[in-house]
Design a protein around this motif. Structure first.
Motif, mmCIF file in Angstrom:
data_model
loop_
_atom_site.group_PDB
_atom_site.id
_atom_site.type_symbol
_atom_site.label_atom_id
_atom_site.label_comp_id
_atom_site.label_asym_id
_atom_site.label_seq_id
_atom_site.Cartn_x
_atom_site.Cartn_y
_atom_site.Cartn_z
ATOM 1 N N ALA A 44 19.823 72.991 -59.780
ATOM 2 C CA ALA A 44 20.544 71.982 -59.979
ATOM 3 C C ALA A 44 20.044 70.920 -58.836
ATOM 4 O O ALA A 44 20.485 70.227 -58.270
ATOM 5 N N PRO A 45 19.015 70.771 -58.232
ATOM 6 C CA PRO A 45 17.911 70.108 -57.685
ATOM 7 C C PRO A 45 18.558 67.593 -57.882
ATOM 8 O O PRO A 45 18.808 67.301 -56.710
ATOM 9 N N GLU A 46 19.113 67.906 -58.997
ATOM 10 C CA GLU A 46 19.498 66.224 -59.001
ATOM 11 C C GLU A 46 21.128 66.461 -58.542
ATOM 12 O O GLU A 46 21.036 64.971 -58.111
ATOM 13 N N LEU A 47 21.195 67.424 -58.242
ATOM 14 C CA LEU A 47 22.401 67.202 -57.195
ATOM 15 C C LEU A 47 22.347 66.306 -55.573
ATOM 16 O O LEU A 47 23.260 65.955 -55.049
ATOM 17 N N ALA A 48 21.235 66.702 -55.895
ATOM 18 C CA ALA A 48 21.105 66.373 -53.979
ATOM 19 C C ALA A 48 20.973 65.554 -53.833
ATOM 20 O O ALA A 48 21.157 64.172 -52.902
ATOM 21 N N ALA A 49 20.730 64.032 -54.930
ATOM 22 C CA ALA A 49 21.081 62.802 -55.240
ATOM 23 C C ALA A 49 22.430 61.909 -55.277
ATOM 24 O O ALA A 49 22.536 61.204 -54.136
ATOM 25 N N LEU A 50 23.287 63.148 -54.837
ATOM 26 C CA LEU A 50 24.357 63.037 -54.607
ATOM 27 C C LEU A 50 25.469 62.996 -53.508
ATOM 28 O O LEU A 50 24.810 63.705 -52.216
ATOM 29 N N SER A 51 25.911 62.549 -53.272
ATOM 30 C CA SER A 51 26.737 62.375 -51.746
ATOM 31 C C SER A 51 27.194 63.855 -51.715
ATOM 32 O O SER A 51 27.575 64.102 -52.375
ATOM 33 N N PRO A 52 27.661 64.512 -50.453
ATOM 34 C CA PRO A 52 28.070 66.221 -50.000
ATOM 35 C C PRO A 52 29.869 66.383 -50.285
ATOM 36 O O PRO A 52 29.962 67.541 -51.359
ATOM 37 N N LEU A 53 30.268 64.513 -50.949
ATOM 38 C CA LEU A 53 31.708 64.831 -51.514
ATOM 39 C C LEU A 53 31.997 64.922 -52.965
ATOM 40 O O LEU A 53 32.092 65.840 -53.941
ATOM 41 N N ALA A 54 30.342 63.660 -53.542
ATOM 42 C CA ALA A 54 30.566 64.590 -55.123
ATOM 43 C C ALA A 54 29.820 65.446 -55.797
ATOM 44 O O ALA A 54 30.732 65.669 -56.002
ATOM 45 N N GLN A 55 29.174 66.196 -54.590
ATOM 46 C CA GLN A 55 28.880 67.138 -55.006
ATOM 47 C C GLN A 55 29.791 67.908 -54.727
ATOM 48 O O GLN A 55 29.735 68.516 -55.985
ATOM 49 N N LYS A 56 30.820 68.207 -53.907
ATOM 50 C CA LYS A 56 31.563 68.458 -54.223
ATOM 51 C C LYS A 56 32.926 68.595 -54.786
ATOM 52 O O LYS A 56 33.209 70.160 -55.793
ATOM 53 N N GLY A 57 33.154 67.011 -54.909
ATOM 54 C CA GLY A 57 33.636 67.112 -56.444
ATOM 55 C C GLY A 57 33.222 67.815 -58.147
ATOM 56 O O GLY A 57 34.188 68.241 -58.410
ATOM 57 N N LEU A 58 32.045 67.985 -58.245
ATOM 58 C CA LEU A 58 31.291 68.630 -59.266
ATOM 59 C C LEU A 58 31.860 69.756 -59.184
ATOM 60 O O LEU A 58 32.478 70.958 -60.036
ATOM 61 N N LEU A 59 31.779 70.768 -57.967
ATOM 62 C CA LEU A 59 31.890 71.841 -57.951
ATOM 63 C C LEU A 59 33.479 72.644 -58.470
ATOM 64 O O LEU A 59 33.638 74.006 -58.423
ATOM 65 N N LEU A 60 33.933 71.568 -58.305
ATOM 66 C CA LEU A 60 35.857 72.038 -58.258
ATOM 67 C C LEU A 60 35.850 71.793 -59.806
ATOM 68 O O LEU A 60 37.157 72.333 -60.514
ATOM 69 N N ILE A 61 35.161 71.416 -60.827
ATOM 70 C CA ILE A 61 35.685 70.820 -61.796
ATOM 71 C C ILE A 61 35.706 72.440 -62.529
ATOM 72 O O ILE A 61 36.803 72.357 -63.449
ATOM 73 N N ASN A 62 34.688 73.041 -62.554
ATOM 74 C CA ASN A 62 35.364 74.540 -63.658
ATOM 75 C C ASN A 62 36.376 75.429 -62.803
ATOM 76 O O ASN A 62 37.456 75.181 -64.052
ATOM 77 N N PRO A 63 36.608 75.454 -62.268
ATOM 78 C CA PRO A 63 38.482 76.193 -61.548
ATOM 79 C C PRO A 63 39.319 75.630 -62.110
ATOM 80 O O PRO A 63 40.077 76.250 -62.084
ATOM 81 N N SER A 64 38.351 74.403 -61.482
ATOM 82 C CA SER A 64 39.988 73.433 -61.405
ATOM 83 C C SER A 64 40.780 73.642 -62.847
ATOM 84 O O SER A 64 41.916 73.825 -63.941
ATOM 85 N N VAL A 65 40.228 73.258 -64.347
ATOM 86 C CA VAL A 65 40.164 73.680 -65.748
ATOM 87 C C VAL A 65 40.848 75.052 -65.677
ATOM 88 O O VAL A 65 41.493 74.843 -66.504
ATOM 89 N N LEU A 66 40.119 75.831 -65.166
ATOM 90 C CA LEU A 66 40.497 77.341 -65.278
ATOM 91 C C LEU A 66 42.105 76.967 -64.667
ATOM 92 O O LEU A 66 42.428 78.444 -65.239
ATOM 93 N N VAL A 67 42.191 76.782 -64.081
ATOM 94 C CA VAL A 67 44.098 77.330 -63.583
ATOM 95 C C VAL A 67 44.575 76.295 -64.083
ATOM 96 O O VAL A 67 45.589 76.957 -64.347
ATOM 97 N N LEU A 68 44.163 75.244 -64.491
ATOM 98 C CA LEU A 68 45.253 74.752 -64.975
ATOM 99 C C LEU A 68 45.720 75.119 -66.846
ATOM 100 O O LEU A 68 46.998 75.858 -67.027
ATOM 101 N N LEU A 69 44.275 75.955 -67.512
ATOM 102 C CA LEU A 69 44.598 76.020 -68.456
ATOM 103 C C LEU A 69 45.425 77.830 -68.181
ATOM 104 O O LEU A 69 46.259 78.566 -69.169
ATOM 105 N N ALA A 70 44.968 78.560 -67.134
ATOM 106 C CA ALA A 70 45.691 80.057 -66.477
ATOM 107 C C ALA A 70 47.320 79.673 -66.548
ATOM 108 O O ALA A 70 47.850 80.654 -66.749
ATOM 109 N N ALA A 71 47.541 78.580 -66.005
ATOM 110 C CA ALA A 71 48.501 77.795 -65.606
ATOM 111 C C ALA A 71 49.750 78.097 -66.851
ATOM 112 O O ALA A 71 50.860 78.279 -67.094
#
Length: 258
Positions: A44-71
């Motif tokens: 996903a080369p388009e992520l390179a335009a984002l700041s490192p913090l924003a990149q990591k923030g996007l990385l957290l979305i899927n596992p966060s949704v899965l954790v909430l659903l599993a809880a």
């Protein structure tokens, strides 16, 4: 471990779900400790335009949704199939210290055993695998991330969510004599899903061979079986302690052999 099962004392769904969800999200946030995988930026080369913090923030979305659903799933179903959690209020905290100590010792022993097996078999998996292992991060940050994301977030997803759901779904399908198989089958299914979930990470870094796939599935399935058994026999927190301690075992092996 004494459980709390009567209708009069069973906490509400929200009370059972939110502590597990909060702990799981803390585990997910530990991903911020590690670097963003290079393979993700390649795909996903388009992520390179984002700041490192924003990149990591996007990385957290899927596992966060899965954790909430599993809880929520675990809060709704776990107690129905005999699975419990101290944090969710369906198991007593009495005696938990000794349970956690035993679970931690099991996890440490498993971590040493798996690391030793990995060390012995690594030369058989080819130079690409050996280069990947040598180039992987093995510092304190990696261990902490493994303990929090693996030991907490993955246990919420795989044991509290998936294992509870599978056992609950199997219960009406099995006759009364076979209902005792619901949880053992659920342990195996959750362990296999847990193991298979590690394959995409491997595939993103090298060409997957049959030997590497077998290694990844076998070693992670063994861990999943232990964690599932501890969840069944004790509670979710015992599984979390064992999983986190497994990463301490990995770190201990590296210290002894490095």
């Amino acid at each position: 471990m004494k459980t709390i099962e009567t209708k009069g004392t069973l906490p509400s769904l929200a009370r059972r779900a939110w502590p597990i969800a909060l702990l799981g999200i803390i585990g997910v946030l530990s991903l911020l400790i590690g670097p963003l995988p290079d393979s993700l930026l390649d795909k996903a080369p388009e992520l390179a335009a984002l700041s490192p913090l924003a990149q990591k923030g996007l990385l957290l979305i899927n596992p966060s949704v899965l954790v909430l659903l599993a809880a929520i799933i675990g809060a709704a179903l776990a107690h129905r199939v005999g699975l419990h959690s101290v944090l969710a209020g369906t198991a007593s905290a009495a005696g938990f210290a000794s349970t956690a100590a035993r679970a931690g010792s099991y996890g440490l022993a498993l971590g040493f055993a798996l690391a030793a097996a990995d060390s012995v078999t690594a030369p058989l998996l080819g130079p690409a695998w050996q280069a990947l292992v040598e180039g992987s991060a093995h510092g304190a940050a990696s261990t902490v991330m493994g303990m929090l994301y693996g030991g907490v977030a993955e246990e919420v997803m795989l044991r509290w969510g998936v294992m509870s759901l599978v056992a609950w779904a199997l219960a009406p399908l099995l006759r009364s004599r076979g209902r005792g198989l619901c949880l053992p089958i659920a342990i195996i299914v959750a362990a296999l899903i847990f193991a298979a979930g590690h394959l995409p990470v491997v595939v993103s870094q090298l060409e997957l061979t049959l030997a590497i796939a077998a290694r990844t599935l076998l070693l992670n399935t063994l861990g999943g079986l232990l964690f599932g058994w501890l969840f069944w026999r004790h509670n979710l927190e015992a599984a979390m302690v064992a999983h986190a301690s497994t990463h301490l075992g990995f770190a201990g092996w590296r210290l002894l052999t490095g």
